[in-house]
Design a protein around this motif. Sequence first.
Motif, PDB file in Angstrom:
ATOM      1  N   GLN A 140      52.857  52.495  44.080  1.00  0.00           N
ATOM      2  CA  GLN A 140      51.460  52.674  44.485  1.00  0.00           C
ATOM      3  C   GLN A 140      51.365  53.062  45.957  1.00  0.00           C
ATOM      4  OE1 GLN A 140      49.906  48.814  43.279  1.00  0.00           O
ATOM      5  NE2 GLN A 140      48.412  49.866  41.976  1.00  0.00           N
ATOM      6  N   ILE A 145      56.215  57.060  35.216  1.00  0.00           N
ATOM      7  CA  ILE A 145      56.085  55.794  35.953  1.00  0.00           C
ATOM      8  C   ILE A 145      56.766  54.671  35.158  1.00  0.00           C
ATOM      9  CG2 ILE A 145      54.444  54.110  36.893  1.00  0.00           C
ATOM     10  CD1 ILE A 145      54.380  56.760  38.390  1.00  0.00           C
ATOM     11  N   PRO A 173      40.414  58.708  48.403  1.00  0.00           N
ATOM     12  CA  PRO A 173      41.635  58.039  48.844  1.00  0.00           C
ATOM     13  C   PRO A 173      42.161  57.060  47.817  1.00  0.00           C
ATOM     14  CG  PRO A 173      39.733  57.252  50.071  1.00  0.00           C
ATOM     15  CD  PRO A 173      39.269  58.407  49.268  1.00  0.00           C
ATOM     16  N   VAL A 174      43.461  57.012  47.733  1.00  0.00           N
ATOM     17  CA  VAL A 174      44.100  56.052  46.834  1.00  0.00           C
ATOM     18  C   VAL A 174      44.043  54.676  47.469  1.00  0.00           C
ATOM     19  CG1 VAL A 174      46.263  55.485  45.693  1.00  0.00           C
ATOM     20  CG2 VAL A 174      45.625  57.868  46.048  1.00  0.00           C
ATOM     21  N   VAL A 177      53.071  64.014  37.043  1.00  0.00           N
ATOM     22  CA  VAL A 177      53.404  62.725  36.451  1.00  0.00           C
ATOM     23  C   VAL A 177      52.130  61.946  36.146  1.00  0.00           C
ATOM     24  CG1 VAL A 177      54.657  60.577  36.811  1.00  0.00           C
ATOM     25  CG2 VAL A 177      55.511  62.695  37.806  1.00  0.00           C
ATOM     26  N   PRO A 178      51.926  61.569  34.893  1.00  0.00           N
ATOM     27  CA  PRO A 178      50.774  60.713  34.587  1.00  0.00           C
ATOM     28  C   PRO A 178      50.905  59.405  35.344  1.00  0.00           C
ATOM     29  CG  PRO A 178      51.793  61.553  32.576  1.00  0.00           C
ATOM     30  CD  PRO A 178      52.721  61.860  33.697  1.00  0.00           C
ATOM     31  N   ILE A 179      49.833  58.992  35.982  1.00  0.00           N
ATOM     32  CA  ILE A 179      49.925  57.764  36.767  1.00  0.00           C
ATOM     33  C   ILE A 179      49.186  56.629  36.067  1.00  0.00           C
ATOM     34  CG2 ILE A 179      50.476  58.763  38.997  1.00  0.00           C
ATOM     35  CD1 ILE A 179      47.565  58.919  39.651  1.00  0.00           C
ATOM     36  N   ASP A 180      49.371  56.596  34.770  1.00  0.00           N
ATOM     37  CA  ASP A 180      48.820  55.504  33.971  1.00  0.00           C
ATOM     38  C   ASP A 180      49.386  54.185  34.473  1.00  0.00           C
ATOM     39  OD1 ASP A 180      47.965  57.654  32.620  1.00  0.00           O
ATOM     40  OD2 ASP A 180      49.183  57.319  30.831  1.00  0.00           O
ATOM     41  N   LEU A 219      44.791  60.786  34.723  1.00  0.00           N
ATOM     42  CA  LEU A 219      45.143  61.361  36.015  1.00  0.00           C
ATOM     43  C   LEU A 219      46.626  61.713  36.120  1.00  0.00           C
ATOM     44  CD1 LEU A 219      43.066  59.031  38.347  1.00  0.00           C
ATOM     45  CD2 LEU A 219      42.490  61.311  37.535  1.00  0.00           C
ATOM     46  N   LEU A 220      46.865  62.797  36.862  1.00  0.00           N
ATOM     47  CA  LEU A 220      48.234  63.247  37.100  1.00  0.00           C
ATOM     48  C   LEU A 220      48.488  63.315  38.607  1.00  0.00           C
ATOM     49  CD1 LEU A 220      48.355  66.350  34.711  1.00  0.00           C
ATOM     50  CD2 LEU A 220      49.436  64.145  34.292  1.00  0.00           C
ATOM     51  N   ALA A 221      49.686  62.939  39.007  1.00  0.00           N
ATOM     52  CA  ALA A 221      50.112  63.179  40.390  1.00  0.00           C
ATOM     53  C   ALA A 221      50.964  64.436  40.373  1.00  0.00           C
ATOM     54  CB  ALA A 221      50.922  62.008  40.905  1.00  0.00           C
ATOM     55  N   MET A 252      48.750  52.490  37.018  1.00  0.00           N
ATOM     56  CA  MET A 252      48.656  52.185  38.445  1.00  0.00           C
ATOM     57  C   MET A 252      47.332  51.469  38.699  1.00  0.00           C
ATOM     58  SD  MET A 252      51.330  53.521  40.173  1.00  0.00           S
ATOM     59  CE  MET A 252      52.117  52.439  39.025  1.00  0.00           C
ATOM     60  N   ALA A 253      47.313  50.592  39.651  1.00  0.00           N
ATOM     61  CA  ALA A 253      46.082  49.887  40.010  1.00  0.00           C
ATOM     62  C   ALA A 253      45.044  50.901  40.457  1.00  0.00           C
ATOM     63  CB  ALA A 253      46.378  48.907  41.117  1.00  0.00           C
ATOM     64  N   PRO A 254      43.785  50.524  40.491  1.00  0.00           N
ATOM     65  CA  PRO A 254      42.727  51.523  40.709  1.00  0.00           C
ATOM     66  C   PRO A 254      43.087  52.506  41.817  1.00  0.00           C
ATOM     67  CG  PRO A 254      41.833  49.304  40.745  1.00  0.00           C
ATOM     68  CD  PRO A 254      43.298  49.168  40.537  1.00  0.00           C
ATOM     69  N   LEU A 255      43.138  53.760  41.417  1.00  0.00           N
ATOM     70  CA  LEU A 255      43.591  54.771  42.370  1.00  0.00           C
ATOM     71  C   LEU A 255      42.434  55.470  43.055  1.00  0.00           C
ATOM     72  CD1 LEU A 255      46.449  56.171  40.199  1.00  0.00           C
ATOM     73  CD2 LEU A 255      46.714  55.218  42.475  1.00  0.00           C
ATOM     74  N   LEU A 256      41.285  55.343  42.455  1.00  0.00           N
ATOM     75  CA  LEU A 256      40.149  56.050  43.022  1.00  0.00           C
ATOM     76  C   LEU A 256      39.060  55.068  43.407  1.00  0.00           C
ATOM     77  CD1 LEU A 256      39.904  58.900  40.409  1.00  0.00           C
ATOM     78  CD2 LEU A 256      41.027  58.950  42.628  1.00  0.00           C
ATOM     79  N   ARG A 283      41.869  56.035  34.473  1.00  0.00           N
ATOM     80  CA  ARG A 283      43.200  56.116  35.080  1.00  0.00           C
ATOM     81  C   ARG A 283      44.199  56.827  34.173  1.00  0.00           C
ATOM     82  NH1 ARG A 283      44.625  50.424  35.735  1.00  0.00           N
ATOM     83  NH2 ARG A 283      42.736  49.926  34.608  1.00  0.00           N
TER      84      ARG A 283
END
Lengths: 107, 332
Positions: free
Chosen positions: A79, A56, A105-106, B321-324, A9-11, B326-330, A6
Motif C-alpha cells: 500500500q 497482489i 491521492p492514495v 495490476v488489479p489492486i483488489d 481498479l488497476l495500477a 488494498m485498503a481504501p485507495l481513493l 476497489r
Amino acid sequence: MSKQNRHSLLATAPSHILWTVEHNGIRIFNRQSDRHYVLEYPAAAVWDLLIRKRSIAQLIPILRAIQQVSAGEAVALVQQCLKDWHQQGLIEIEEPDGESVDHHPVQ
Amino acid sequence: MANLSITTLCNKTCPYCFAEDSRQPYSKKGAFMSEAVFDAALEYLARSGIDQVRLLGGEPTLHPQFNRMVDKALERGFQLMIFSNGLMPPKVQERLRRIDPGEVVILLNTIHPLEADPRRMRRQQRTMEILGPRVMPGVNIYSRRQELDYLLPYVEQYQLIREIRLGIAHPVLSESNVFLHPKFYKEIGLKILDLLHKARALDIELGFDCGFVPCMFPEAAAEELGEMLQRTGSCCHPILDLLPDGNFISCYPLNNLLKLPLQADTHAQQLMETFEEKLAPYRRFGIYDHCAGCPLLQQSYCNGGCTAFKMNRLRHRSFAVPIDGMAPLLVE
C-alpha cells in the motif's frame, strides 16, 4: 462504474516511465519530467514483482517470505509503495476501461 | 567542434555503423548536402569561432562536389579533417594529395583483418600510400576478438601521422547496429594497454574517441595512462553533427533524441547548451549498474560512458495490476 469500487481498479505504469536495474535498487526515470527516482529494497522488490505481472495476491506471500513479516505488514508495504508511486507520478490508478482516476491521492 | 555530414551514401556496410539511424530517412536524391547548406555551415563555423571543418558521412568523398567543398573550406582558411574509409575516387585522392599535410588530417577508418576483405584493404593501403603524412589511421572496436597490433606497421610503412585513433562502436538508439557491449570493455582495455606499450616504443601516440571509461583499464595503469585516462571519462558530450538536410543532432547514436535546424544566427555554444540540457538527466547514471554509486561519476571524473547505451538501458514494460484487496485507495 464507481471509482470507490476497489475491485475495478488497476495500477499501471505509464509509457513515459522508464526503468533499469541498478546495483543498489531500481532506477526509475520519468521521461516527461526528466526526474529520477531510485527505489531501494524492499520497494524495488515490489516494483520488480509488479513488472513481472505478479498479482497482489501472489506478491504478498513472496514479500512475507523475503521480508520475514506478517501478511498485514506485507499488505501495508505494498500500500505504501502504491501510494508513494502514485503521488510521484510513477504509476497511474485507472479503471479497466482506461479512465484515469488521477488526482485522487492514495490513502 | 562540429562535424558536417555531407552525404549519407557509403561504399561500405560496416555492421557497427552508428550513422545508421541518421541515414535511414534519406532517399538517394536527398543524400547529399546542398551547396547552400554547406555555405551556411561554413558561416556557422566562422561565427562560432571554430577553425576546423570536419567532413564526414557516409563516405564524404563520394559527394559529387567534394573537391569543391574542400576548395571552399581551404580558401576561407579552415583546417580540414576528413573522416573517410579510404575507398575514395582517384580525383579526390589527387586533390587531397595537393594539400599541405599541415592543413588536412584524413582520419582513415581502417578495415580490420577480421572483416576478411583483402580487396578493399588493398585499396585502403593504396590511399595510405598516396596520402601518407595526411592520414591518421584509426579503427572502431566492435568485437572483443579484434586485435589492434595491425595498425602499427601502417604508420611505419606509409609514413602516416604518428597517432592512432581508437573508437568504440556504440549502439544507436534503435539498437540496429553491432556494438561493443560494456561487459567486454575491460578485455579491450588490456588490448589497448598492450597496443600503447608497443606504440610508445615506436614513438606513436594513441587517441580516444568518445565513450571510453576509466574503469576499463587496470588501476595499476592509471599513472601510465596519465591525462589520457581523464579525457576518456569526460568525453561523452554533444559533438554537433550537421546532417545533409541542415539539421543538427547531438551525435550519430543520439540521432533520434533531438534535432535543431541550422539558422542564420545559430551558434555552436548555444547548440551545445541546448543539447547538454537534454542530456543532463542521463548524467546521473552510467553504462554499468554500479556506476551511480561510483566516486568517479559522483566527482564528474567520469560521466558514465556512452549516453546512447545508457538510454537504451532504460526500458518501459507496461503492467496493469488489479489492486483488489488494498485498503481504501481513493478518497472523495
